[in-house]
Enzyme design. Sequence first.
Site, mmCIF file in Angstrom:
data_model
loop_
_atom_site.group_PDB
_atom_site.id
_atom_site.type_symbol
_atom_site.label_atom_id
_atom_site.label_comp_id
_atom_site.label_asym_id
_atom_site.label_seq_id
_atom_site.Cartn_x
_atom_site.Cartn_y
_atom_site.Cartn_z
ATOM 1 N N SER A 3 0.826 -1.196 0.000
ATOM 2 C CA SER A 3 0.000 0.000 0.000
ATOM 3 C C SER A 3 0.872 1.263 0.000
ATOM 4 O O SER A 3 1.666 1.465 -0.906
ATOM 5 C CB SER A 3 -0.975 -0.050 1.181
ATOM 6 O OG SER A 3 -2.067 0.807 0.973
ATOM 7 N N LYS A 6 -22.213 17.251 8.810
ATOM 8 C CA LYS A 6 -21.285 17.103 9.922
ATOM 9 C C LYS A 6 -21.275 15.693 10.511
ATOM 10 O O LYS A 6 -20.219 15.192 10.897
ATOM 11 C CB LYS A 6 -21.600 18.133 11.021
ATOM 12 C CG LYS A 6 -20.627 18.110 12.181
ATOM 13 C CD LYS A 6 -19.224 18.458 11.734
ATOM 14 C CE LYS A 6 -18.249 18.418 12.902
ATOM 15 N NZ LYS A 6 -16.867 18.598 12.459
#
Length: 201
Positions: free
Chosen positions: A85, A137
């Site tokens: 990765s 949010k």
Amino acid sequence: VGVIPIHGTISHRIGTMAEASGGVSVERIGADLRAMLADDSIGTILLDIDSPGGTVTGVPELADALFAAREQKRIVAMVNGLAASAAYWLAAQAHEIVTIKTGLSGSIGVYSAHEDMSAALEKNGVKVTLVSAGKHKVDGNPFEPLSDEHREFMQARVNTFYDMFVAGVARGRGVTPGDVRKGFGEGRALLSADAKAAGLV
């Protein structure tokens, strides 16, 4: 030869305790790189890599710095166990990638996770109420199932980071993004012989 160890989980910034517990920061790797570039006694920089990868933040910027450093000194990445990765993203910027026989390379991909705790909370009689301001949010909070809208948002962000990852690997390895997407393990970490056949090392 100057050696930069890239061992453990990669983060943007970590404290001394976290680093001692098996982490490494892109800030520290970047500082080591700058010091070795400035040291006239060093002709080659070896990235000694044994890392499962980590977060995206800071990795593209460090990859750019490593690629630019190729103009000044020879950069060699050694898969000394695992370069997966984000660690492979960095390795791909070297002039050359070598691996030990039992090394694993690749895992080119990006993921994000959402944990839905709502059923477990309900079973235990716990109800969470979120009071927020700002339309998005509390999107993706763990107290309710993931909405289709937020899943699409998460997927778009993952795709953006993946495109950056693929482009970085393609540039470093001198191939096309299509070559990386259709080969290079397609998200898998490959053992040395298979990694070599796929062009990872």
